[in-house]
Design a protein around this motif. Sequence first.
Motif, PDB file in Angstrom:
ATOM      1  N   ASP A 191       0.935  -1.143  -0.088  1.00 37.90           N
ATOM      2  CA  ASP A 191       0.047   0.151  -0.105  1.00 37.90           C
ATOM      3  C   ASP A 191       0.757   1.174   0.135  1.00 37.90           C
ATOM      4  N   ILE A 192       1.990   1.439   0.761  1.00 35.70           N
ATOM      5  CA  ILE A 192       2.847   2.476   1.126  1.00 35.70           C
ATOM      6  C   ILE A 192       3.256   2.678  -0.422  1.00 35.70           C
ATOM      7  N   LEU A 193       4.101   1.478  -1.323  1.00 33.70           N
ATOM      8  CA  LEU A 193       4.872   1.734  -2.458  1.00 33.70           C
ATOM      9  C   LEU A 193       3.625   2.165  -3.576  1.00 33.70           C
ATOM     10  N   GLU A 194       2.354   1.749  -3.578  1.00 28.85           N
ATOM     11  CA  GLU A 194       1.389   2.053  -4.381  1.00 28.85           C
ATOM     12  C   GLU A 194       0.619   3.670  -4.004  1.00 28.85           C
ATOM     13  N   GLY A 195       1.030   4.100  -2.903  1.00 25.39           N
ATOM     14  CA  GLY A 195       0.621   5.384  -2.600  1.00 25.39           C
ATOM     15  C   GLY A 195      -0.849   5.195  -2.046  1.00 25.39           C
ATOM     16  N   HIS A 196      -1.480   4.154  -1.503  1.00 24.64           N
ATOM     17  CA  HIS A 196      -2.565   3.882  -0.845  1.00 24.64           C
ATOM     18  C   HIS A 196      -2.830   3.908   0.465  1.00 24.64           C
ATOM     19  N   SER A 197      -1.588   3.855   1.171  1.00 21.93           N
ATOM     20  CA  SER A 197      -1.386   3.772   2.775  1.00 21.93           C
ATOM     21  C   SER A 197      -2.179   4.937   3.464  1.00 21.93           C
ATOM     22  N   SER A 198      -2.767   4.562   4.530  1.00 18.26           N
ATOM     23  CA  SER A 198      -3.745   5.420   5.411  1.00 18.26           C
ATOM     24  C   SER A 198      -2.635   6.199   6.280  1.00 18.26           C
ATOM     25  N   THR A 199      -1.613   5.537   6.699  1.00 19.13           N
ATOM     26  CA  THR A 199      -0.750   5.961   7.418  1.00 19.13           C
ATOM     27  C   THR A 199       0.539   6.848   6.868  1.00 19.13           C
ATOM     28  N   GLY A 200       0.420   6.935   5.541  1.00 16.90           N
ATOM     29  CA  GLY A 200       1.269   7.617   4.528  1.00 16.90           C
ATOM     30  C   GLY A 200       2.545   6.943   4.662  1.00 16.90           C
ATOM     31  N   THR A 201       3.906   7.314   4.922  1.00 14.23           N
ATOM     32  CA  THR A 201       4.916   6.592   4.976  1.00 14.23           C
ATOM     33  C   THR A 201       5.420   5.974   5.964  1.00 14.23           C
ATOM     34  N   LEU A 202       4.710   5.608   7.042  1.00 17.33           N
ATOM     35  CA  LEU A 202       4.683   4.571   8.214  1.00 17.33           C
ATOM     36  C   LEU A 202       4.446   3.327   8.059  1.00 17.33           C
ATOM     37  N   LEU A 203       5.449   2.425   8.035  1.00 15.60           N
ATOM     38  CA  LEU A 203       5.000   1.075   7.938  1.00 15.60           C
ATOM     39  C   LEU A 203       5.030   0.642   9.467  1.00 15.60           C
ATOM     40  N   ASN A 204       3.692   0.087   9.723  1.00 18.18           N
ATOM     41  CA  ASN A 204       2.966  -0.152  11.107  1.00 18.18           C
ATOM     42  C   ASN A 204       3.144  -1.674  11.174  1.00 18.18           C
ATOM     43  N   LEU A 205       4.109  -2.379  11.991  1.00 19.54           N
ATOM     44  CA  LEU A 205       3.931  -3.881  11.675  1.00 19.54           C
ATOM     45  C   LEU A 205       3.939  -4.399  13.303  1.00 19.54           C
ATOM     46  N   LYS A 206       3.408  -3.612  14.109  1.00 17.45           N
ATOM     47  CA  LYS A 206       3.543  -3.897  15.607  1.00 17.45           C
ATOM     48  C   LYS A 206       2.761  -5.160  15.760  1.00 17.45           C
ATOM     49  N   ALA A 207       3.139  -6.035  16.410  1.00 18.81           N
ATOM     50  CA  ALA A 207       2.919  -7.654  16.675  1.00 18.81           C
ATOM     51  C   ALA A 207       1.436  -7.400  17.437  1.00 18.81           C
ATOM     52  N   ASN A 208       1.160  -6.645  18.167  1.00 23.59           N
ATOM     53  CA  ASN A 208      -0.088  -6.630  18.818  1.00 23.59           C
ATOM     54  C   ASN A 208      -1.288  -6.291  18.053  1.00 23.59           C
ATOM     55  N   MET A 209      -1.072  -6.010  16.837  1.00 25.36           N
ATOM     56  CA  MET A 209      -2.178  -5.544  15.880  1.00 25.36           C
ATOM     57  C   MET A 209      -3.072  -6.598  15.657  1.00 25.36           C
TER      58      MET A 209
END
Length: 396
Positions: free
Chosen positions: A39-57
């Motif tokens: 999504d980030i690489l295609e410009g569709h991320s809702s968090t902009g340029t933050l890659l959020n991969l927290k394990a508690n998600m």
Amino acid sequence: MGSDIIDHSHVSQECERLRRIYYEACGEYGCYFLDQLIDILEGHSSTGTLLNLKANMKIFRRKKLQDRDFFAICAELRTDTFITSINLAYNCLSERVCRSIGSALQTNRTLLELDLTMCDVGYHGCFSISESLKQNTCLQKLVLASNKIGPPGAAALAEALQINDTLRSLDISNSDQNSQSLIPLSTVLMSNASLEFLDVSRTVPYNDELTLTNHFSKLLSITSVLQTLKLSKCDITDSGANSLAFYLRGNTSLKHLDLSSNRISADGANSFADLLKVNSSLQELSLCSNRIGDNGLIAISDVIACRNVSLKKLWITNNEITEVGLSSLAIALRSNKSVSNIYIWGNELGEKACDAFKILCSGDNPRLKPENVDFKVYTVDNVNYLSETGQYSFSH
């Protein structure tokens, strides 16, 4: 108009290049594509340029990320030009993954923030990341909180900071440090020209806490860069507090100081009252969960009333303070116009204190705004009471 078209074309080509690298890496390591990165690489991320991969998600509750997932991410990250922040908190990162992250950091030129809170990073993993900091020229914030990096990890970071001049924020709280292990770090920071935020909370004293506070006191007397220092839960007593307050007299950079959950009493609070008479840079002071009592708060209140215009936020929750001390603070705030945030919950809120704070919180333009305190005033049968709102966290 023409330049815009060229720029968009370049961005599209760059996205395609990075997607191709990531897809190939996923194939090599045998892992699925991560939608968050695509999504980030295609410009569709809702968090902009933050890659959020927290394990508690929620999305990772059933299937945790594995080493191969991180290897593929790092392959893309080495030449990434989009991601500025990565949050990997609560994942379990092996030494091999930490080496891969370190390798990616050596060549990456856009990542500004990396959060590795509670990621099971040990000394060897910290060493790999520290070595990368010697070459990295863009990372500004590194969080290694709640990892068992120990004294060797702190030493590796101290060595890196002799070379690195871009890191602005470092959090190694709750990382199995002791007062001796932080000596190299505090020494290096005396000449470091970039680090503005340092959190070494939950440091266990080595023999006595003065070893820790003496070295950080010396740092505070020299540094002109450090703006935030967090020393929560470091078993600091009045002697340590007195030392810190004394050496802060000549400091012009520190704005935020967190001394919560220590063993500071009225004597230590008196030292900070003396500090506030002469210091014009300190804006936020947290003395939460100490035992400054009425005498300590009265000393601070007397200074706030007429001799300090720099302090903006004060945390004194859970400090064995009665309505006597709280009333003195409320009265001081009537004449003081600079303090905007007050956090007082966990003390003895008698009727006198409730009446005093009712005055400060009333009217169309109250002295204390509801969003800047941790309590709310309510009245029952013409008697004023305070209730907790929960707004009390140290803001930095």
